[in-house]
Motif scaffolding. Structure first.
Motif, PDB file in Angstrom:
ATOM      1  N   ALA A 260      11.873 -20.102  -4.503  1.00  0.00           N
ATOM      2  CA  ALA A 260      11.439 -21.241  -5.328  1.00  0.00           C
ATOM      3  C   ALA A 260      10.340 -22.104  -4.816  1.00  0.00           C
ATOM      4  CB  ALA A 260      12.667 -22.385  -5.481  1.00  0.00           C
ATOM      5  N   GLU A 261       9.280 -21.268  -3.827  1.00  0.00           N
ATOM      6  CA  GLU A 261       8.161 -22.355  -3.480  1.00  0.00           C
ATOM      7  C   GLU A 261       7.075 -21.114  -3.472  1.00  0.00           C
ATOM      8  OE1 GLU A 261      10.310 -24.514   0.157  1.00  0.00           O
ATOM      9  OE2 GLU A 261       8.473 -23.425   0.724  1.00  0.00           O
ATOM     10  N   GLY A 262       5.571 -21.650  -3.648  1.00  0.00           N
ATOM     11  CA  GLY A 262       4.805 -20.866  -3.653  1.00  0.00           C
ATOM     12  C   GLY A 262       4.225 -20.131  -2.291  1.00  0.00           C
ATOM     13  N   PRO A 263       3.663 -19.061  -2.068  1.00  0.00           N
ATOM     14  CA  PRO A 263       3.269 -18.695  -0.985  1.00  0.00           C
ATOM     15  C   PRO A 263       2.351 -19.774  -0.034  1.00  0.00           C
ATOM     16  CG  PRO A 263       2.553 -17.278  -2.629  1.00  0.00           C
ATOM     17  CD  PRO A 263       3.090 -18.557  -3.325  1.00  0.00           C
TER      18      PRO A 263
ATOM     19  N   PHE B 287       3.511 -11.598   2.423  1.00  0.00           N
ATOM     20  CA  PHE B 287       2.780 -10.884   1.651  1.00  0.00           C
ATOM     21  C   PHE B 287       1.463 -10.695   2.573  1.00  0.00           C
ATOM     22  CE2 PHE B 287       4.338 -10.581  -2.614  1.00  0.00           C
ATOM     23  CZ  PHE B 287       5.202 -12.009  -2.798  1.00  0.00           C
TER      24      PHE B 287
ATOM     25  N   PRO C 154     -13.279 -21.424  -0.087  1.00  0.00           N
ATOM     26  CA  PRO C 154     -13.140 -20.859   1.306  1.00  0.00           C
ATOM     27  C   PRO C 154     -12.277 -19.371   1.121  1.00  0.00           C
ATOM     28  CG  PRO C 154     -11.437 -22.553   0.932  1.00  0.00           C
ATOM     29  CD  PRO C 154     -12.069 -22.508  -0.490  1.00  0.00           C
TER      30      PRO C 154
ATOM     31  N   TYR D   6       0.613 -14.188   4.163  1.00  0.00           N
ATOM     32  CA  TYR D   6       1.407 -15.336   3.722  1.00  0.00           C
ATOM     33  C   TYR D   6       2.780 -15.427   3.856  1.00  0.00           C
ATOM     34  CZ  TYR D   6      -3.088 -16.715   1.385  1.00  0.00           C
ATOM     35  OH  TYR D   6      -4.277 -16.923   1.163  1.00  0.00           O
TER      36      TYR D   6
ATOM     37  N   VAL E 127       9.723 -13.989   2.135  1.00  0.00           N
ATOM     38  CA  VAL E 127       9.065 -12.817   1.754  1.00  0.00           C
ATOM     39  C   VAL E 127       7.571 -12.863   2.353  1.00  0.00           C
ATOM     40  CG1 VAL E 127       7.953 -11.486  -0.038  1.00  0.00           C
ATOM     41  CG2 VAL E 127      10.423 -12.569  -0.419  1.00  0.00           C
TER      42      VAL E 127
ATOM     43  N   LYS F 274       6.397  -7.117  -7.770  1.00  0.00           N
ATOM     44  CA  LYS F 274       5.132  -6.331  -7.338  1.00  0.00           C
ATOM     45  C   LYS F 274       4.212  -7.170  -6.652  1.00  0.00           C
ATOM     46  CE  LYS F 274       5.800  -2.558 -10.829  1.00  0.00           C
ATOM     47  NZ  LYS F 274       4.916  -1.754 -11.866  1.00  0.00           N
ATOM     48  N   GLU F 275       3.044  -6.843  -6.328  1.00  0.00           N
ATOM     49  CA  GLU F 275       1.986  -7.580  -5.624  1.00  0.00           C
ATOM     50  C   GLU F 275       1.359  -8.863  -6.690  1.00  0.00           C
ATOM     51  OE1 GLU F 275       1.557  -4.560  -6.978  1.00  0.00           O
ATOM     52  OE2 GLU F 275      -0.419  -4.264  -7.795  1.00  0.00           O
TER      53      GLU F 275
ATOM     54  N   PHE G 163      -3.246  -8.784  -2.798  1.00  0.00           N
ATOM     55  CA  PHE G 163      -2.061  -8.823  -2.317  1.00  0.00           C
ATOM     56  C   PHE G 163      -1.532  -7.676  -2.063  1.00  0.00           C
ATOM     57  CE2 PHE G 163      -1.354 -13.750  -1.506  1.00  0.00           C
ATOM     58  CZ  PHE G 163      -2.328 -14.095  -2.485  1.00  0.00           C
ATOM     59  N   GLY G 164      -0.553  -7.347  -1.108  1.00  0.00           N
ATOM     60  CA  GLY G 164       0.506  -6.471  -1.176  1.00  0.00           C
ATOM     61  C   GLY G 164       1.743  -6.800  -2.129  1.00  0.00           C
ATOM     62  N   SER G 165       2.836  -6.011  -1.919  1.00  0.00           N
ATOM     63  CA  SER G 165       3.962  -6.335  -2.943  1.00  0.00           C
ATOM     64  C   SER G 165       5.141  -7.153  -2.108  1.00  0.00           C
ATOM     65  CB  SER G 165       4.591  -5.193  -3.545  1.00  0.00           C
ATOM     66  OG  SER G 165       4.609  -4.003  -2.327  1.00  0.00           O
ATOM     67  N   GLY G 166       4.637  -7.477  -0.928  1.00  0.00           N
ATOM     68  CA  GLY G 166       5.833  -8.349  -0.056  1.00  0.00           C
ATOM     69  C   GLY G 166       6.736  -7.504   0.643  1.00  0.00           C
TER      70      GLY G 166
ATOM     71  N   PHE H  59       1.657 -18.111 -10.716  1.00  0.00           N
ATOM     72  CA  PHE H  59       1.468 -19.034  -9.596  1.00  0.00           C
ATOM     73  C   PHE H  59       0.019 -19.523  -9.743  1.00  0.00           C
ATOM     74  CE2 PHE H  59       4.735 -18.292  -6.474  1.00  0.00           C
ATOM     75  CZ  PHE H  59       5.085 -16.927  -6.686  1.00  0.00           C
TER      76      PHE H  59
ATOM     77  N   PHE I 239      -0.767 -23.069  -2.894  1.00  0.00           N
ATOM     78  CA  PHE I 239      -0.110 -22.642  -3.822  1.00  0.00           C
ATOM     79  C   PHE I 239       0.863 -23.409  -4.506  1.00  0.00           C
ATOM     80  CE2 PHE I 239      -1.373 -18.127  -4.619  1.00  0.00           C
ATOM     81  CZ  PHE I 239      -2.009 -17.761  -3.459  1.00  0.00           C
ATOM     82  N   GLY I 240       0.952 -23.647  -5.745  1.00  0.00           N
ATOM     83  CA  GLY I 240       2.181 -24.131  -6.497  1.00  0.00           C
ATOM     84  C   GLY I 240       3.515 -23.183  -6.324  1.00  0.00           C
ATOM     85  N   GLU I 241       4.523 -23.619  -6.670  1.00  0.00           N
ATOM     86  CA  GLU I 241       5.858 -23.024  -6.398  1.00  0.00           C
ATOM     87  C   GLU I 241       6.058 -21.778  -7.629  1.00  0.00           C
ATOM     88  OE1 GLU I 241       8.397 -26.354  -6.497  1.00  0.00           O
ATOM     89  OE2 GLU I 241       8.954 -26.046  -8.638  1.00  0.00           O
TER      90      GLU I 241
ATOM     91  N   ALA J  16     -11.198 -16.999  -2.009  1.00  0.00           N
ATOM     92  CA  ALA J  16      -9.928 -16.977  -2.522  1.00  0.00           C
ATOM     93  C   ALA J  16      -9.532 -15.962  -3.779  1.00  0.00           C
ATOM     94  CB  ALA J  16      -9.344 -18.435  -2.682  1.00  0.00           C
TER      95      ALA J  16
ATOM     96  N   LYS K 157       6.484 -16.804   1.974  1.00  0.00           N
ATOM     97  CA  LYS K 157       7.178 -17.459   0.655  1.00  0.00           C
ATOM     98  C   LYS K 157       8.525 -17.488   0.761  1.00  0.00           C
ATOM     99  CE  LYS K 157       7.425 -16.925  -4.297  1.00  0.00           C
ATOM    100  NZ  LYS K 157       8.760 -17.367  -4.070  1.00  0.00           N
TER     101      LYS K 157
ATOM    102  N   LEU L  56      -5.059 -11.625   5.706  1.00  0.00           N
ATOM    103  CA  LEU L  56      -4.271 -12.692   5.890  1.00  0.00           C
ATOM    104  C   LEU L  56      -2.986 -12.384   5.640  1.00  0.00           C
ATOM    105  CD1 LEU L  56      -6.736 -13.271   3.385  1.00  0.00           C
ATOM    106  CD2 LEU L  56      -6.358 -15.854   4.345  1.00  0.00           C
TER     107      LEU L  56
ATOM    108  N   PHE M 265      -0.218 -20.057   3.618  1.00  0.00           N
ATOM    109  CA  PHE M 265      -0.840 -19.336   4.633  1.00  0.00           C
ATOM    110  C   PHE M 265      -0.151 -19.253   5.744  1.00  0.00           C
ATOM    111  CE2 PHE M 265      -4.142 -17.426   6.921  1.00  0.00           C
ATOM    112  CZ  PHE M 265      -4.438 -18.371   7.974  1.00  0.00           C
TER     113      PHE M 265
END
Lengths: 115, 114
Positions: B41-44, B89, A99, B36, B87, A41-42, B104-107, A91, A106-108, B99, B38, B34, B46
């Protein structure tokens, strides 16, 4: 420059157990955020630290979740006791100032599975 | 109640064609939007953003369009490349743009076929 690192990358625990997730932000970043994505989900905001202070914890689901950032460096997110619905990806993100979202990193993520 | 919606969970596009990813929002207080990207195995990370005072922002192959009256934004990728498979977002925040106020949306999983 090292990015945001999270540990563990994956964790499988039984319902009722405790799990502690760790996040090391980018060095020098005062702002640290926790987000969660449940079941595809989101991504949802959980809380925000500025240095060691909680700036906003309005997204924390309930009192089974406890976040700390002692000394304003790394942060931990503890879930105790874990429930099935806590499964998801957690995350962590950090930023130097506070900002808009185009300059947070973000981390993984830490995958948590509660069985 | 989801305030940012991405109604297409997946999209498949042929390499070289245009990819259009859509996003709808309900909160009229959102002022900054915005996208993003993804990878597994990585974070989102920008990708591109747009302020409500604009209706278009372009960065290389990526263009974001904003229709405030329809509360709709879209991301166009032209031409699409296999490395764009990820993916995507959509996210929005109020005028303060903090921030911690990102919603966020669900992607949408984009797959670009070679």
């Amino acid at each position: 420059e090292a990015g945001v690192t999270q540990f563990p990358s994956h964790s499988v625990i039984e319902k009722g157990q405790t799990v502690t997730l760790r996040c090391d932000p980018i060095s020098g970043h005062d702002n640290l955020y926790w987000y969660r994505r449940v079941m595809g989900k989101e991504i949802k905001f959980l809380l925000h630290f500025v240095k060691e202070s909680k700036q906003d914890e309005s997204g924390m689901p309930n009192n089974r979740f406890l976040a700390e950032r002692t000394g304003g460096t790394y942060s931990t997110l503890k879930v105790q006791p874990a429930e099935l619905e806590d499964s998801g990806v957690y995350f962590c993100a950090s930023s130097r100032g506070d900002p808009s979202g185009n300059t947070i990193y973000f981390g993984e993520g830490s995958w948590l599975t509660v069985v | 109640d989801q305030q940012v919606k991405q109604n297409s969970p997946s999209l498949r596009v042929q390499e070289g064609r245009i990819s259009i990813l859509n996003c709808d929002y309900t909160n009229s207080m959102f002022d900054y939007f915005l996208w993003y990207k993804k990878y597994p195995a990585e974070g989102p990370t920008f990708l591109i953003s747009i302020s409500s005072i604009k209706d278009k922002n372009e960065d290389g192959r990526f263009t974001v369009f904003l229709n405030k009256s329809a509360k709709h934004l879209s991301l166009h990728i032209v031409p699409s490349q296999p490395g764009d498979s990820a993916v995507y977002f959509c996210a929005a925040s109020p005028i303060s743009g903090s921030a911690r106020q990102l919603t966020f949306g669900s992607g949408t999983q984009l797959t670009v076929l070679p």
